[in-house]
Design a protein around this motif. Structure first.
Motif, PDB file in Angstrom:
ATOM      1  N   THR A  66     150.988  54.125  84.456  1.00  0.00           N
ATOM      2  CA  THR A  66     151.679  53.126  84.313  1.00  0.00           C
ATOM      3  C   THR A  66     152.324  53.594  82.932  1.00  0.00           C
ATOM      4  O   THR A  66     152.734  53.604  82.245  1.00  0.00           O
ATOM      5  CB  THR A  66     150.268  51.615  83.478  1.00  0.00           C
ATOM      6  N   HIS A  67     153.863  52.366  83.181  1.00  0.00           N
ATOM      7  CA  HIS A  67     154.329  52.351  81.870  1.00  0.00           C
ATOM      8  C   HIS A  67     154.288  51.526  80.725  1.00  0.00           C
ATOM      9  O   HIS A  67     155.019  51.744  79.553  1.00  0.00           O
ATOM     10  CB  HIS A  67     156.111  51.931  82.543  1.00  0.00           C
ATOM     11  N   GLU A  74     147.861  56.440  81.790  1.00  0.00           N
ATOM     12  CA  GLU A  74     148.353  57.794  81.484  1.00  0.00           C
ATOM     13  C   GLU A  74     149.151  57.586  81.669  1.00  0.00           C
ATOM     14  O   GLU A  74     150.325  57.029  82.534  1.00  0.00           O
ATOM     15  CB  GLU A  74     148.378  59.069  82.216  1.00  0.00           C
ATOM     16  N   GLU A  75     150.526  57.267  80.499  1.00  0.00           N
ATOM     17  CA  GLU A  75     151.258  56.652  79.768  1.00  0.00           C
ATOM     18  C   GLU A  75     152.838  57.006  80.494  1.00  0.00           C
ATOM     19  O   GLU A  75     153.357  57.846  79.656  1.00  0.00           O
ATOM     20  CB  GLU A  75     151.682  55.649  78.787  1.00  0.00           C
ATOM     21  N   GLN A  89     161.482  54.602  82.837  1.00  0.00           N
ATOM     22  CA  GLN A  89     162.628  55.622  84.036  1.00  0.00           C
ATOM     23  C   GLN A  89     161.990  56.780  85.309  1.00  0.00           C
ATOM     24  O   GLN A  89     162.278  56.843  86.430  1.00  0.00           O
ATOM     25  CB  GLN A  89     163.608  55.923  83.671  1.00  0.00           C
ATOM     26  N   THR A  90     160.387  57.502  84.877  1.00  0.00           N
ATOM     27  CA  THR A  90     159.836  57.914  85.824  1.00  0.00           C
ATOM     28  C   THR A  90     159.379  56.706  86.779  1.00  0.00           C
ATOM     29  O   THR A  90     158.120  56.240  86.682  1.00  0.00           O
ATOM     30  CB  THR A  90     158.554  58.273  85.017  1.00  0.00           C
ATOM     31  N   ARG A 144     149.482  46.827  78.644  1.00  0.00           N
ATOM     32  CA  ARG A 144     149.333  45.412  79.749  1.00  0.00           C
ATOM     33  C   ARG A 144     147.938  45.652  80.695  1.00  0.00           C
ATOM     34  O   ARG A 144     148.251  44.888  81.569  1.00  0.00           O
ATOM     35  CB  ARG A 144     151.051  45.714  80.163  1.00  0.00           C
ATOM     36  N   ALA A 145     148.771  47.120  81.241  1.00  0.00           N
ATOM     37  CA  ALA A 145     147.757  47.430  82.251  1.00  0.00           C
ATOM     38  C   ALA A 145     146.247  47.716  82.133  1.00  0.00           C
ATOM     39  O   ALA A 145     145.997  47.063  83.081  1.00  0.00           O
ATOM     40  CB  ALA A 145     147.952  48.627  82.731  1.00  0.00           C
ATOM     41  N   VAL A 146     145.807  47.697  80.588  1.00  0.00           N
ATOM     42  CA  VAL A 146     144.500  47.556  81.129  1.00  0.00           C
ATOM     43  C   VAL A 146     144.218  45.665  80.957  1.00  0.00           C
ATOM     44  O   VAL A 146     143.073  45.742  81.485  1.00  0.00           O
ATOM     45  CB  VAL A 146     143.578  48.069  79.343  1.00  0.00           C
ATOM     46  N   ARG A 147     145.044  45.151  79.894  1.00  0.00           N
ATOM     47  CA  ARG A 147     144.547  43.452  80.180  1.00  0.00           C
ATOM     48  C   ARG A 147     144.611  43.167  81.252  1.00  0.00           C
ATOM     49  O   ARG A 147     144.073  42.111  81.996  1.00  0.00           O
ATOM     50  CB  ARG A 147     146.066  42.795  79.346  1.00  0.00           C
TER      51      ARG A 147
END
Length: 199
Positions: free
Chosen positions: A78-79, A35-36, A40-41, A83-86
């Motif tokens: 994640t933002h 969930e991207e 700013q969150t 990148r999070a998956v990698r």
């Protein structure tokens, strides 16, 4: 370890997970729901699961029991989903990343290959699945030409059809002016490839 990331647009999560399960010989199949959120969150404190996360988590538990394989579910905020998956695949030393090929959209004419980033940045073997609605993998066509991943390609094809008692066909396109010697060489190569397949 097989990692299956979901980005929220997948229409048939069960079929994708079943496909990924065929690639798992031992170990664990990890399901990630990405969930991207905007930069700013803040990510901390946002841990309440939504209906999609609950549904996917329940599906993973159900399939783990049915397929008799170890499966886990992770809801990741994640933002940057790519990148999070990698980073997850690298940190867990995953062997496979299994993803659904995205459906055509209005942007498809602007983007020649929507998966090109993954092809260049994935630290694992990558399986991309375009779901055409077939129930079983009964007939697999392998574009077979000599290369460093021959045995892997045949191994995967064999695993895909083994549960449905299907067939694997090897295909090599050759020039109409190929000599008989060249053609026999291709056939000999296919014979070697076929020996790797138990189906």
């Amino acid at each position: 370890r097989v990692v299956v990331p979901f980005f929220g647009h997948e229409e048939q999560p069960e079929r994708l997970l079943r496909l990924a399960g065929t690639l798992l010989e031992r170990g664990e199949l990890e399901t990630l729901l990405l969930e991207e959120l905007p930069e700013q969150t803040m990510l901390t404190g946002l841990t309440e699961a939504d209906s999609q996360a609950n549904d996917l988590s329940a599906l993973v538990r159900d399939l783990s029991s049915k397929l008799r394989i170890k499966m886990s579910f992770h809801d990741i905020l994640t933002h940057n989903a790519k990148r999070a998956v990698r980073e997850h695949a690298e940190a867990t030393a995953a062997d496979w990343l299994v993803m659904e090929w995205p459906r055509k959209s209005k942007l498809s004419s602007l983007v020649s290959n929507p998966m090109s980033w993954w092809l260049d940045h994935t630290p694992t073997d990558l399986a991309l699945f375009l779901d055409r609605g077939e129930e079983d993998f009964r007939r697999i066509l392998v574009l077979a030409k000599p290369g460093p991943y021959d045995s892997l390609v045949m191994h995967v094809a064999n695993r895909l059809v083994s549960s449905s008692q299907g067939t694997v066909t090897l295909l090599r396109l050759v020039s109409a002016v190929s000599s008989q010697e060249q053609i026999e060489g291709h056939r000999a190569y296919h014979d070697e490839m076929a020996e790797m397949c138990r189906t």
